[in-house]
Design a protein around this motif. Structure first.
Motif, PDB file in Angstrom:
ATOM      1  N   ASP A 177       0.867  -1.178   0.000  1.00 47.96           N
ATOM      2  CA  ASP A 177       0.000   0.000   0.000  1.00 47.96           C
ATOM      3  C   ASP A 177       0.904   1.230   0.000  1.00 47.96           C
ATOM      4  OD1 ASP A 177      -1.880   1.965   0.360  1.00 47.96           O
ATOM      5  OD2 ASP A 177      -2.744   1.128   2.193  1.00 47.96           O
ATOM      6  N   LEU A 178       1.429   1.545  -1.175  1.00 41.29           N
ATOM      7  CA  LEU A 178       2.437   2.596  -1.320  1.00 41.29           C
ATOM      8  C   LEU A 178       2.358   3.182  -2.718  1.00 41.29           C
ATOM      9  CD1 LEU A 178       6.067   2.615  -0.094  1.00 41.29           C
ATOM     10  CD2 LEU A 178       5.708   2.743  -2.554  1.00 41.29           C
ATOM     11  N   ARG A 179       2.587   4.486  -2.807  1.00 42.55           N
ATOM     12  CA  ARG A 179       2.568   5.180  -4.084  1.00 42.55           C
ATOM     13  C   ARG A 179       3.786   6.110  -4.162  1.00 42.55           C
ATOM     14  NH1 ARG A 179      -1.879   3.514  -2.578  1.00 42.55           N
ATOM     15  NH2 ARG A 179      -1.668   4.621  -0.599  1.00 42.55           N
ATOM     16  N   VAL A 180       4.449   6.107  -5.319  1.00 46.42           N
ATOM     17  CA  VAL A 180       5.572   7.023  -5.567  1.00 46.42           C
ATOM     18  C   VAL A 180       5.155   7.984  -6.668  1.00 46.42           C
ATOM     19  CG1 VAL A 180       7.994   7.265  -6.212  1.00 46.42           C
ATOM     20  CG2 VAL A 180       7.228   5.207  -4.977  1.00 46.42           C
ATOM     21  N   SER A 181       5.328   9.271  -6.426  1.00 48.29           N
ATOM     22  CA  SER A 181       4.987  10.303  -7.414  1.00 48.29           C
ATOM     23  C   SER A 181       6.188  11.226  -7.597  1.00 48.29           C
ATOM     24  CB  SER A 181       3.769  11.117  -6.972  1.00 48.29           C
ATOM     25  OG  SER A 181       2.636  10.291  -6.792  1.00 48.29           O
ATOM     26  N   ARG A 182       6.191  11.899  -8.739  1.00 48.24           N
ATOM     27  CA  ARG A 182       7.269  12.853  -9.031  1.00 48.24           C
ATOM     28  C   ARG A 182       6.655  14.171  -9.474  1.00 48.24           C
ATOM     29  NH1 ARG A 182      12.392  11.887 -13.219  1.00 48.24           N
ATOM     30  NH2 ARG A 182      13.472  13.857 -12.752  1.00 48.24           N
ATOM     31  N   LEU A 183       7.284  15.254  -9.047  1.00 46.39           N
ATOM     32  CA  LEU A 183       6.816  16.598  -9.373  1.00 46.39           C
ATOM     33  C   LEU A 183       8.000  17.433  -9.841  1.00 46.39           C
ATOM     34  CD1 LEU A 183       4.808  19.040  -9.273  1.00 46.39           C
ATOM     35  CD2 LEU A 183       5.400  19.249  -6.837  1.00 46.39           C
ATOM     36  N   ILE A 184       7.940  17.900 -11.090  1.00 49.95           N
ATOM     37  CA  ILE A 184       8.902  18.877 -11.598  1.00 49.95           C
ATOM     38  C   ILE A 184       8.110  20.146 -11.881  1.00 49.95           C
ATOM     39  CG2 ILE A 184      10.525  19.463 -13.439  1.00 49.95           C
ATOM     40  CD1 ILE A 184      11.173  16.552 -13.748  1.00 49.95           C
ATOM     41  N   ALA A 185       8.470  21.232 -11.204  1.00 45.12           N
ATOM     42  CA  ALA A 185       7.600  22.402 -11.249  1.00 45.12           C
ATOM     43  C   ALA A 185       8.386  23.701 -11.235  1.00 45.12           C
ATOM     44  CB  ALA A 185       6.620  22.366 -10.072  1.00 45.12           C
ATOM     45  N   SER A 241      12.317  22.830  -9.831  1.00 48.41           N
ATOM     46  CA  SER A 241      12.398  22.006  -8.628  1.00 48.41           C
ATOM     47  C   SER A 241      11.879  20.605  -8.951  1.00 48.41           C
ATOM     48  CB  SER A 241      11.580  22.621  -7.490  1.00 48.41           C
ATOM     49  OG  SER A 241      12.195  23.798  -7.015  1.00 48.41           O
ATOM     50  N   ASP A 242      12.574  19.598  -8.434  1.00 51.90           N
ATOM     51  CA  ASP A 242      12.284  18.195  -8.735  1.00 51.90           C
ATOM     52  C   ASP A 242      12.083  17.474  -7.408  1.00 51.90           C
ATOM     53  OD1 ASP A 242      12.068  15.662  -9.793  1.00 51.90           O
ATOM     54  OD2 ASP A 242      14.028  15.663 -10.774  1.00 51.90           O
ATOM     55  N   VAL A 243      10.867  16.965  -7.188  1.00 50.73           N
ATOM     56  CA  VAL A 243      10.481  16.426  -5.887  1.00 50.73           C
ATOM     57  C   VAL A 243       9.940  15.008  -6.058  1.00 50.73           C
ATOM     58  CG1 VAL A 243       9.076  16.807  -3.823  1.00 50.73           C
ATOM     59  CG2 VAL A 243       9.839  18.774  -5.188  1.00 50.73           C
ATOM     60  N   LEU A 244      10.385  14.100  -5.197  1.00 52.50           N
ATOM     61  CA  LEU A 244       9.811  12.763  -5.124  1.00 52.50           C
ATOM     62  C   LEU A 244       8.944  12.675  -3.878  1.00 52.50           C
ATOM     63  CD1 LEU A 244      12.733  10.375  -6.123  1.00 52.50           C
ATOM     64  CD2 LEU A 244      10.673  10.851  -7.440  1.00 52.50           C
ATOM     65  N   LEU A 245       7.746  12.065  -4.033  1.00 54.49           N
ATOM     66  CA  LEU A 245       6.821  11.900  -2.929  1.00 54.49           C
ATOM     67  C   LEU A 245       6.489  10.417  -2.796  1.00 54.49           C
ATOM     68  CD1 LEU A 245       5.463  14.488  -4.898  1.00 54.49           C
ATOM     69  CD2 LEU A 245       4.760  15.025  -2.578  1.00 54.49           C
TER      70      LEU A 245
END
Length: 266
Positions: A177-185, A241-245
């Motif tokens: 029960d896990l999710r990995v997302s990426r955000l480049i903004a 900015s490059d973020v992993l969640l």
């Protein structure tokens, strides 16, 4: 709300030489070496803090030198994800009938070792290979080994939180029960992230740039974990900015200690 903050300088920082002393594991010419910065404390991945939910390793690694990396080695009842940011990673694994995969910037994989599997990870070109490795405990033990891979188009998927791994559409499946997302903004944008339940937490890692996460400023390679809250707010303070969640169910620590004692050699 509960939270912890890990600044870049507080992570475990290691340099592992390919000098023959660990040749059964570390590959490459004697001039080659691996640099590793780790967010959690698990065996050789040292940062002083235990894992977060089922997450055991969040390793920020660079393979320096042609042929550098990890020779074939076994795992079982572990899930390993790799997200490649530069260079080329040659990944050999024994899931299914076995395969050789070559991953470049934007590519990523999920390798579930399950009942038992082996893999090798090498940078065979002169260019340094940079990847982030995520290791976690599976929800169910002794599943059949599996391997999945995909590509994140960072040129087209800007200014949106893009789920890469988990139970979403067009994501790689994972037995947890896990999710990995990426955000480049870009600077000035705000992104709310709603957690599934109050039993979930989220680990936020800033790979590049600078953000404000729920009132805490995080810079290059800083990170934080948050739990007991419904929503996280991310304000972008720098362009590109490059973020992993990583959103994950939280697991009782007693259960984790029992699991670790049973899998101390994995």
């Amino acid at each position: 709300m509960s939270q912890f903050i890990i600044r870049n300088e507080e992570r475990g920082h290691d340099l592992i030489k390919s000098d023959g002393s660990r040749s059964s594991y570390i590959a490459g010419h004697p001039d080659g070496f691996v640099t590793r910065a780790s967010s959690f404390d698990f065996h050789e991945y040292q940062a002083g803090r235990p894992g977060f939910g089922p997450i055991r390793v969040f390793g920020d690694e660079v393979f320096h030198g042609a042929g550098c990396g990890y020779n074939m080695h076994p795992h079982h009842n572990f899930v390993i994800c790799a997200f490649v940011f530069s260079g080329e990673l040659t990944h050999i694994n024994t899931a299914g009938g076995g395969m050789v995969d070559r991953l470049s910037a934007g590519d990523y994989y999920v390798f579930s070792a399950g009942s038992g599997g082996k893999h090798s990870e090498l940078s065979v070109t002169p260019e340094d290979m940079h990847a982030i490795y995520l290791w976690l405990l599976p929800e169910q033990l002794y599943l059949p080994p599996s391997y999945h891979r995909a590509h994140f188009d960072f040129r087209r998927r800007r200014n949106e939180i893009v789920q890469l791994v988990g139970d979403g559409d067009n994501t790689l499946p994972i037995p947890q029960d896990l999710r990995v997302s990426r955000l480049i903004a870009d600077k000035g944008q705000n992104f709310p992230y709603a957690l599934r339940t109050l039993s979930h937490g989220i680990y936020v890692f800033v790979r590049e740039g600078r953000i404000n996460c729920n009132g805490v400023e995080l810079g290059y390679r800083d990170s934080m974990g948050l739990s007991d809250l419904a929503t996280v707010s991310i304000d972008i303070l720098d362009d590109d900015s490059d973020v992993l969640l990583v959103e994950t169910i939280l697991i009782d620590e007693t259960t984790i200690k029992v699991w670790e004692s049973e899998h101390a050699g994995d």
